[in-house]
Enzyme design. Structure first.
Site, short mmCIF file in Angstrom:
data_model
loop_
_atom_site.label_atom_id
_atom_site.label_comp_id
_atom_site.label_asym_id
_atom_site.label_seq_id
_atom_site.Cartn_x
_atom_site.Cartn_y
_atom_site.Cartn_z
N SER A 1 0.97 -1.02 -0.14
CA SER A 1 -0.03 0.15 0.10
C SER A 1 0.72 1.35 -0.08
CB SER A 1 -1.07 0.03 1.57
OG SER A 1 -1.65 -1.20 1.43
N1 SAH Z 1 -0.22 -4.67 3.98
C1 SAH Z 1 0.37 -5.09 2.80
C2 SAH Z 1 -0.88 -4.81 1.75
C3 SAH Z 1 -1.20 -5.74 1.08
S1 SAH Z 1 -2.31 -5.69 -0.39
C4 SAH Z 1 1.48 -4.56 2.76
O1 SAH Z 1 2.04 -3.80 3.51
O2 SAH Z 1 2.16 -4.96 1.80
C5 SAH Z 1 -3.68 -6.66 0.44
C6 SAH Z 1 -3.59 -8.05 0.73
O3 SAH Z 1 -4.69 -8.61 1.31
C7 SAH Z 1 -3.21 -8.92 -0.44
O4 SAH Z 1 -1.95 -9.40 -0.24
C8 SAH Z 1 -4.35 -9.89 -0.67
O5 SAH Z 1 -4.06 -11.17 -1.08
C9 SAH Z 1 -4.62 -10.05 0.98
N2 SAH Z 1 -6.09 -10.27 1.06
C10 SAH Z 1 -7.32 -10.30 0.26
N3 SAH Z 1 -8.56 -10.76 0.97
C11 SAH Z 1 -7.89 -11.42 2.00
C12 SAH Z 1 -8.66 -12.24 3.08
N4 SAH Z 1 -9.87 -12.44 3.20
N5 SAH Z 1 -7.72 -12.64 3.99
C13 SAH Z 1 -6.39 -12.36 4.05
N6 SAH Z 1 -5.90 -11.57 3.16
C14 SAH Z 1 -6.61 -11.25 2.17
#
Ligand code: SAH
Length: 218
Positions: A54
């Site tokens: 993000s």
């Molecule tokens: N906090 C992360 C941002 C990742 S983007 C960082 O610092 O890099 C959001 C993530 O949420 C993605 O990797 C996606 O696969 C995950 N995601 C989506 N739906 C989800 C769910 N139901 N449970 C766990 N992870 C999920």
């Protein structure tokens, strides 16, 4: 002070512990080597599998609104690269972070261990169900946008606990803070409009057949 902290201050992030955590965690370690020059830009970056790390400002805003204390036990949904989990691990006592994609969960776990974040547990599961074994939590942060507030996350918050999450459509969501005031009393505030990748799971969006959504480019 590095460029990133300066940018966060300029955008109105004032919490000194949040700014300090950004200074301590090297964002370049959480992106592919080919993107390292962009690691300190205030923008999301691809981490593969249709997902993004993000934008730093949105991560900082989420952390600030989670109002973390050093002895807090925290849950994060959407581990992705592990960057936000690493920041959380510097701000509170323990972190459980849940990721649905096994490849991302494994990479993040290895990276967090290598960088010495030993108060973080990475779980590969559907985070819309929360993570009951670690509940209740002082704060929960969600890094993917769903159509509604997952009830499991509300029930795994302590009284006084804060849940910060994007809720809305697949193109745009409102970043919300839900505070648990009593066993069945919750207060909801809107923070701003945001654009996150979709939260996919039982209390999120259904998985698309034949692949993932394309990531937002904001
Ligand atoms: N906090 C992360 C941002 C990742 S983007 C960082 O610092 O890099 C959001 C993530 O949420 C993605 O990797 C996606 O696969 C995950 N995601 C989506 N739906 C989800 C769910 N139901 N449970 C766990 N992870 C999920």
């Amino acid at each position: 002070m590095r460029i990133l902290e300066k940018q966060l201050r300029k955008h109105g992030i004032t919490d000194s512990s949040v700014l300090e955590a950004f200074a301590q965690v090297p964002r370049e370690e959480f992106v592919d080597p080919s993107l390292r020059q962009l690691a300190h830009a205030d923008r999301p970056l691809s981490i593969g599998y249709g997902q993004t790390i993000s934008q730093p400002y949105i991560v900082a805003l989420t952390l600030e609104k989670m109002a973390l204390q050093p002895d807090d036990r925290v849950l994060e949904i959407g581990t992705g690269s592990g960057y936000a989990a690493a920041l959380l691990s510097r701000l509170c006592a323990s972190v459980v972070t849940v990721e649905r994609l096994p490849e991302l969960a494994r990479t993040a776990q290895d990276r967090l261990a290598r960088l010495g974040h030993d108060n973080v547990i990475v779980v590969c599961a559907d985070g819309t169900q929360g993570y009951e074994p670690g509940a209740p939590y002082d704060a929960i942060g969600v890094a993917a946008g769903g159509p509604e507030v997952p009830s499991a996350l509300c029930s795994q918050l302590k009284v006084g606990g804060r849940l910060v999450l994007p809720v809305g459509g697949q193109e745009e969501q409102a970043l919300l803070r839900v505070t648990r005031l009593g066993s069945s009393n919750f207060h909801e505030e809107r923070i701003c409009r945001v654009r996150f990748v979709p939260l996919i799971g039982q209390q999120g969006w259904p998985e698309l057949e034949g692949g993932e959504f394309s990531p937002p480019n904001e």
